[in-house]
Design a protein around this motif. Structure first.
Motif, short mmCIF file in Angstrom:
data_model
loop_
_atom_site.label_atom_id
_atom_site.label_comp_id
_atom_site.label_asym_id
_atom_site.label_seq_id
_atom_site.Cartn_x
_atom_site.Cartn_y
_atom_site.Cartn_z
N ILE A 96 26.06 73.04 -3.53
CA ILE A 96 25.41 73.96 -4.46
C ILE A 96 23.91 74.02 -4.17
N PRO A 97 23.36 75.20 -3.89
CA PRO A 97 21.91 75.31 -3.66
C PRO A 97 21.11 75.05 -4.94
N ILE A 98 20.01 74.34 -4.80
CA ILE A 98 19.06 74.17 -5.89
C ILE A 98 17.67 74.55 -5.39
N TYR A 99 16.83 75.03 -6.30
CA TYR A 99 15.51 75.54 -5.96
C TYR A 99 14.50 74.90 -6.91
N ALA A 100 13.49 74.20 -6.35
CA ALA A 100 12.54 73.49 -7.19
C ALA A 100 11.28 73.14 -6.42
N HIS A 101 10.22 72.89 -7.16
CA HIS A 101 8.98 72.36 -6.60
C HIS A 101 9.27 71.01 -5.95
N LYS A 102 8.53 70.64 -4.94
CA LYS A 102 8.78 69.38 -4.22
C LYS A 102 8.69 68.18 -5.15
N ARG A 103 7.83 68.23 -6.16
CA ARG A 103 7.72 67.13 -7.11
C ARG A 103 8.99 67.01 -7.95
N VAL A 104 9.56 68.15 -8.30
CA VAL A 104 10.79 68.16 -9.09
C VAL A 104 11.94 67.64 -8.25
N LEU A 105 12.00 68.03 -6.98
CA LEU A 105 13.04 67.51 -6.09
C LEU A 105 12.94 66.00 -5.97
N LYS A 106 11.73 65.49 -5.89
CA LYS A 106 11.53 64.04 -5.82
C LYS A 106 12.05 63.36 -7.08
N SER A 107 11.80 63.95 -8.22
CA SER A 107 12.29 63.41 -9.48
C SER A 107 13.81 63.43 -9.54
N LEU A 108 14.42 64.51 -9.05
CA LEU A 108 15.88 64.60 -9.02
C LEU A 108 16.47 63.53 -8.11
N HIS A 109 15.82 63.29 -6.98
CA HIS A 109 16.26 62.23 -6.07
C HIS A 109 16.28 60.87 -6.77
N LYS A 110 15.27 60.63 -7.57
CA LYS A 110 15.17 59.34 -8.26
C LYS A 110 16.21 59.22 -9.36
N ARG A 111 16.37 60.27 -10.14
CA ARG A 111 17.28 60.21 -11.29
C ARG A 111 18.75 60.30 -10.89
N PHE A 112 19.01 61.11 -9.86
CA PHE A 112 20.39 61.33 -9.42
C PHE A 112 20.56 60.85 -7.98
N LYS A 113 20.16 59.62 -7.74
CA LYS A 113 20.16 59.07 -6.39
C LYS A 113 21.51 59.23 -5.71
N TYR A 114 22.59 59.06 -6.46
CA TYR A 114 23.93 59.12 -5.88
C TYR A 114 24.30 60.52 -5.37
N ILE A 115 23.66 61.55 -5.91
CA ILE A 115 23.92 62.90 -5.44
C ILE A 115 23.29 63.13 -4.07
N PHE A 116 22.15 62.50 -3.84
CA PHE A 116 21.37 62.77 -2.64
C PHE A 116 21.61 61.75 -1.53
N LYS A 117 22.49 60.78 -1.76
CA LYS A 117 22.79 59.79 -0.72
C LYS A 117 23.40 60.46 0.51
N THR A 118 23.08 59.95 1.67
CA THR A 118 23.65 60.48 2.91
C THR A 118 24.62 59.50 3.56
N LYS A 119 24.60 58.24 3.11
CA LYS A 119 25.51 57.24 3.67
C LYS A 119 26.30 56.58 2.54
N ASN A 120 27.59 56.31 2.81
CA ASN A 120 28.46 55.64 1.85
C ASN A 120 28.42 56.31 0.48
N LYS A 121 28.44 57.62 0.50
CA LYS A 121 28.34 58.38 -0.74
C LYS A 121 29.66 58.37 -1.49
N TYR A 122 29.57 58.21 -2.80
CA TYR A 122 30.77 58.24 -3.63
C TYR A 122 31.44 59.60 -3.52
#
Length: 253
Positions: A96-122
């Motif tokens: 699913i495409p998402i569109y956000a400021h780079k700061r917001v993307l960084k926050s999403l990475h922190k809060r939803f780390k499991y969504i953005f994992k590239t290795k051993n992802k659930y």
């Protein structure tokens, strides 16, 4: 283009848990407000602006069966907390495409780390396609979207203009060059938190002044708290071309 208001409330929604405020006890369904979000559809395309903690119910209520992407205004919880609920769309459609400021993307990475994992992802976690928004136009399919850069207190926040429609929430201040981007818009949606002044949101007076400056054909107020008053009473007090948005409202542009 059709705009569906998925939610028109502030961060706590209305009614507020445990509140005895008269608006929170209202029997008028227009006084019940989920966290703020809109659904935008044209032809076979469907996009969402913000997905807060009520996202699952909002999407079910709107009978939405697919989304082509999510635009984020900023990273506060009432605008991002529902991201995990894109899973059914992901299982059905793929990334699913998402569109956000780079700061917001960084926050999403922190809060939803499991969504953005590239290795051993659930395997039950969704995957997104990140698109970084800068303060310049970008395309959603055949549409050119114009970001509107503003301040939510001291926090940068984006609004968006889609041709003749513009959506701004959680705004307090905008520079003249950003307001200029809105001139000529036919339908404007802007936040109006309450009657009293607030440090990071337009109050009603500021919202009406801003609408007068932009001068759209019609305007809607959103991100509304119980402190603004009863929907029916406030609606009667507004200029003829300004209306309170409410959950489930659909407008065609």
């Amino acid at each position: 283009m059709k705009i569906t208001f998925l939610g028109t409330g502030t961060s706590q929604g209305i009614p507020i848990i445990g509140s005895n405020h008269p608006v929170c006890l209202s029997n008028n369904p227009k006084d019940t407000r989920l966290r703020v979000s809109i659904l935008i559809t044209w032809e076979d395309k469907t996009y969402v602006v913000d997905c807060g903690p009520d996202f699952r119910y909002q999407i079910l209520r709107a009978k939405c069966s697919k989304i082509d992407g999510i635009l984020f205004t900023h990273e506060h919880s009432d605008h991002i907390a529902g991201l995990d609920d894109i899973r059914p769309f992901y299982f059905k459609q793929g990334n699913i495409p998402i569109y956000a400021h780079k700061r917001v993307l960084k926050s999403l990475h922190k809060r939803f780390k499991y969504i953005f994992k590239t290795k051993n992802k659930y395997p039950g976690a969704p995957t997104v396609i990140e698109n970084r928004i800068k303060n310049k136009p970008f395309r959603l399919d055949e549409f050119e979207v114009m970001p509107i850069n503003g301040k939510h207190g001291e926090l940068q926040v984006f609004g968006f203009r889609f041709n003749d429609f513009a959506y701004l929430t959680d705004m307090k201040t905008l520079k003249p060059k950003e307001i200029k981007k809105l001139l000529g818009v036919k339908v404007l949606v802007v936040n109006a938190l309450r009657i009293e002044a607030h440090h990071s949101h337009f109050n009603l007076e500021e919202a009406l002044s801003f609408i007068k400056t932009v001068n759209p054909e019609i305007a809607y107020l959103t991100h509304i708290s119980h402190m603004l008053g009863f929907h029916a009473d406030v609606e009667k007090s507004l200029p003829k071309h300004v209306h309170l948005a409410y959950d489930g409202l659909e407008i065609l542009i």
